[in-house]
Design an enzyme around this catalytic site. Structure first.
Site, mmCIF file in Angstrom:
data_model
loop_
_atom_site.group_PDB
_atom_site.id
_atom_site.type_symbol
_atom_site.label_atom_id
_atom_site.label_comp_id
_atom_site.label_asym_id
_atom_site.label_seq_id
_atom_site.Cartn_x
_atom_site.Cartn_y
_atom_site.Cartn_z
ATOM 1 N N GLU A 125 -13.409 -2.615 11.157
ATOM 2 C CA GLU A 125 -13.288 -1.786 9.962
ATOM 3 C C GLU A 125 -14.319 -2.139 8.903
ATOM 4 O O GLU A 125 -14.859 -1.256 8.231
ATOM 5 C CB GLU A 125 -11.869 -1.942 9.396
ATOM 6 C CG GLU A 125 -11.621 -1.254 8.084
ATOM 7 C CD GLU A 125 -10.234 -1.533 7.537
ATOM 8 O OE1 GLU A 125 -9.958 -1.105 6.412
ATOM 9 O OE2 GLU A 125 -9.424 -2.182 8.241
ATOM 10 N N ASP B 116 -8.459 -8.840 3.304
ATOM 11 C CA ASP B 116 -8.287 -7.762 4.277
ATOM 12 C C ASP B 116 -9.420 -7.729 5.297
ATOM 13 O O ASP B 116 -10.293 -6.879 5.209
ATOM 14 C CB ASP B 116 -8.214 -6.415 3.550
ATOM 15 C CG ASP B 116 -7.809 -5.269 4.467
ATOM 16 O OD1 ASP B 116 -7.311 -5.534 5.570
ATOM 17 O OD2 ASP B 116 -8.004 -4.102 4.069
ATOM 18 N N GLU C 56 0.821 -1.212 0.000
ATOM 19 C CA GLU C 56 0.000 0.000 0.000
ATOM 20 C C GLU C 56 0.857 1.266 0.000
ATOM 21 O O GLU C 56 0.577 2.240 0.686
ATOM 22 C CB GLU C 56 -0.958 -0.007 1.189
ATOM 23 C CG GLU C 56 -1.941 -1.168 1.152
ATOM 24 C CD GLU C 56 -2.957 -1.122 2.272
ATOM 25 O OE1 GLU C 56 -4.138 -1.403 2.005
ATOM 26 O OE2 GLU C 56 -2.569 -0.822 3.421
#
Length: 719
Positions: free
Chosen positions: A412, A384, A310
């Site tokens: 998340e 993820d 990332e």
């Protein structure tokens, strides 16, 4: 260590204790609520306490903390201070001691195989007096055992005929804080970072001690203070001093501190022109930096590293591999007994492979090439932290390299703070998945425990959900995810349902009018979220960046793997990502037995169906319904499951204190609305793609697809 520490507190039955009226609570006490027990339990186990001191080694601070905690707990349960006595053991006392104490040694307790952190709680006789003993090989073990005994009493289980033996199956049991130096928290939904870097090192919030108590009470023994997307400033002298101040607070509770290290720090704060791990100047810089940290924090745990993922810098920037990078850092901390946790969460825009394959492709060829003080930290799934993912194919695939599990505690992708989603079933599902690495029974739990390959370095990491909110985690039920994480880090084979019952009894009291209902709500909650967000193996359908709310239509982001359309690949004919030989062949990364199961649409568990297969809308599933009809039904089911949870919670109104009841009730109302939003927006999009009408009896979405697509949330938390 000194000869002995043994503190005693006697618990006697006393009649006539009246229940205390329910009162509002803000959740700050977490599961460490030392309240008077309900009337029926008080009548059975009524309490009076004393304390006895043998020869006390004042250097064994963890045992002294255990004494403090038992005194605090008994005072809370009794409503009176605990008196202290001299040398004599009192009948029916609670005796805390290490194996160095002759009277503990004479009991022949099974301490030999429990290491430094295990403990024994046993009904015994000392000096002719019946007692309850908490014994261990170290003060930290005594501390863990004392918390276990306190929780046993909180749950109203009494002291008769106790024989509890427990030791952690994992060496490293860590929280990873994604906390930034400006006190923002990436993927944080419970306020600011609890680390007040501005006031540290001089002012140490009392909250830091309570944080340490909470973690020690569930066996967590390490904390990474800063975000994996690290700033090099974290490694400068002022911030090392701040970390040292926190380490001083945590040390008495058996907790080490760790830091996330930015790979390019030698350039950014060291004045070098390169961060090449094979450059001697770079290696020397990191060695000097490690020496500096250990001078300030002698028991510093080591570094966590996110590299070449990332946009983060890493050794691949210099055409070096992950092992070369990790081993250079490992050499820097080795003289001090430190470790390197190297994250396997990697994917690159330039890599055309299926994102689910990239970590395996990077790390599998490096098996056996990492230094022995390196452990590779692998997320539970290959994408993820989705509401559901198949277990990561690296588990079982690297027998020569210790792997540690990385779970996300903060939600998340599961509704952030307001959705009730107990993650114990998610953790259990992954940990009990069979890798077949060495035949049937080669579960992920056994892999990370070292049971399959003899790893000496073992561990689990959890991305923390802790902030400055009074209730620490943004909601009462979010606390349960912190709690179950600690329990499963101690024992990866623990039962999620059993742990939910323990948490309920500690959090709301051991009331039979409460516990079964709370356990049922918690047990159903994660599957409800899967159904209204990502049913049948769908994944990563959340809106851009903040991951709040549905966004299956998103397709125009700069990187392909950031777009939900990359993951669902829905078209006029069907939906799902083909990861068989006709597609990305990600199934080939699993052991043959697992690969065969996932490669065949008929044997793939339907919960993972669309993760591995592109399935026709009209194909029949096990229910007899077409995929389209079943997909719609799952979304509707998820909304209904939240409504059921809400109704069940409202039946508890007479039994739960007003403040915590009202907050959870409001959050469940929010969850109902947002589950309906997820269902309606998703079906509006899938209908447009598939060209199919909703099955008979299904309610049409309240808005049009363009209206759902236009919804914007520019200020969501956790970015």
């Amino acid at each position: 260590m000194g000869r002995l520490i043994a503190w005693c507190a006697a618990l006697f039955l006393t009649l006539g204790v009246l229940p205390v009226a329910a009162h509002a609570e803000d959740g700050y006490d977490l599961w460490l609520r030392y309240r008077p027990l309900p009337a029926d339990i008080q009548a059975r186990d009524r309490v009076r306490a004393t304390a006895v001191v043998f020869d006390v080694d004042r250097h064994d601070i963890p045992t002294l903390k255990a004494v403090d905690e038992i005194e605090r707990a008994l005072e809370g349960m009794l409503g009176a201070a605990v008196p202290t006595y001299g040398q004599a053991v009192q009948a029916n006392a609670i005796v805390l001691g290490t194996s160095a104490e002759p009277r503990i040694k004479a009991l022949n307790l099974p301490l030999g195989q429990l290491g430094t952190e295990g403990y024994v709680i046993r009904s015994a006789t000392i000096d002719g007096k019946p007692v309850t003993v908490v014994a261990a090989n170290s003060g930290v073990g005594v501390l863990y055992g004392s918390f276990a005994l306190i929780q046993h009493l909180q749950r109203g289980l009494g002291l008769d005929r106790l024989d509890i033996v427990s030791a952690p199956k994992l060496k490293l049991r860590l929280l990873n804080h994604w906390d930034n130096l400006d006190r923002t928290v990436e993927r944080g939904y419970a306020g600011q970072s609890i680390w007040d870097w501005w006031k540290l090192p001089d002012f140490r919030e009392p909250r830091y001690t309570d944080y340490a108590r909470a973690n020690a009470s569930i066996g967590i023994n390490g904390t990474v203070l800063n975000n994996v997307n690290a700033k090099a400033d974290s490694l400068t002298a002022p911030y090392i001093a701040k970390a040292a101040a926190l380490a001083d607070v945590f040390r008495p509770y058996g907790i080490k501190v760790y830091l996330s290290a930015r790979w390019s720090a030698p350039i950014e704060i060291g004045g070098l022109r390169t961060a090449d791990p094979l450059d001697p100047q770079v290696a020397a810089w990191w060695k000097a930096k490690a020496d500096e940290i250990y001078r300030a924090i002698p028991d510093f745990g080591g570094f966590l590293v996110k590299a070449n993922s990332e946009g983060q810098p890493g050794p691949q920037d210099y055409k070096r591999n992950h092992a070369e990078g990790a081993n250079m850092l490992a050499a820097a901390v080795r003289p001090h007994g430190g470790i390197i946790m190297w994250r396997a969460f990697v994917y690159q825009h330039e890599n055309p492979e299926d994102r689910a394959k990239q970590a395996y492709d990077d790390f599998k060829p490096l098996d056996g090439k990492f230094a022995d003080n390196v452990i590779v930290q692998v997320k539970n799934g290959a994408i993820d932290f989705q509401p559901r993912e198949p277990f990561h194919p690296l588990f079982g695939a690297m027998p020569k390299t210790p792997l540690m599990m990385e779970f996300q505690i903060t939600k998340e992708y599961l509704g952030m703070a307001t959705h009730l989603a107990y993650l114990g079933p998610l953790y259990e599902e992954v940990l009990q998945a069979d890798t077949f690495a060495k035949g049937k029974g080669s579960t992920v739990a056994r892999v990370i425990e070292g049971a399959l390959d003899g790893y000496k370095l073992t561990g689990m990491a959890g991305v923390a959900n802790i902030g400055t909110d009074r209730d620490w985690s943004g909601s009462t039920f979010n606390q349960a995810n912190w709690f179950v994480y600690g329990r499963m880090a101690w024992n990866p084979e623990a039962s999620a349902k059993q742990v939910s019952g323990e948490w309920s009894e500690l959090t709301f009291g051991p009331d039979p009018a409460i516990t079964p209902a709370v356990v049922n709500i918690m047990t159903a909650s994660r599957e409800a979220v899967v159904n209204y967000m990502t049913p049948l193996g769908l994944a990563h359908l959340m809106a851009t960046s903040h991951h709040f709310g549905p966004g299956p239509w998103v397709k125009d982001l700069a990187r392909p793997e950031w777009n939900p359309v990359y993951y669902h690949k829905a078209d006029r004919n069907g939906i799902g990502y083909d990861r068989t030989r006709t597609g990305s062949d990600a199934v080939a990364q699993y052991a043959p037995e697992v690969a065969r199961m996932f490669a065949d649409v008929k044997t793939t568990p339907e919960r993972d169906l669309l993760w591995f297969h592109h399935v026709g809308w009209d194909d029949r599933l096990k229910s007899g319904k077409t995929l389209w009809d079943e997909l719609v039904a799952r979304y509707t089911l998820g909304v209904g499951e939240v409504a059921d949870m809400h109704r069940a919670w409202r039946t508890l109104a007479p039994h739960i204190d007003r403040e915590r009841f009202a907050k959870t009730d409001t959050f469940l109302s929010i969850q109902q609305k947002e589950a309906q939003w997820w269902r309606d927006a998703s079906l509006a999009y899938w209908t447009s793609v598939s060209g199919r009408p909703l099955p008979a009896g299904e309610t049409a979405p309240a808005k049009t697809l363009p209206e759902y697509e236009a919804i914007s949330w520019p200020y969501e938390p956790g970015r």
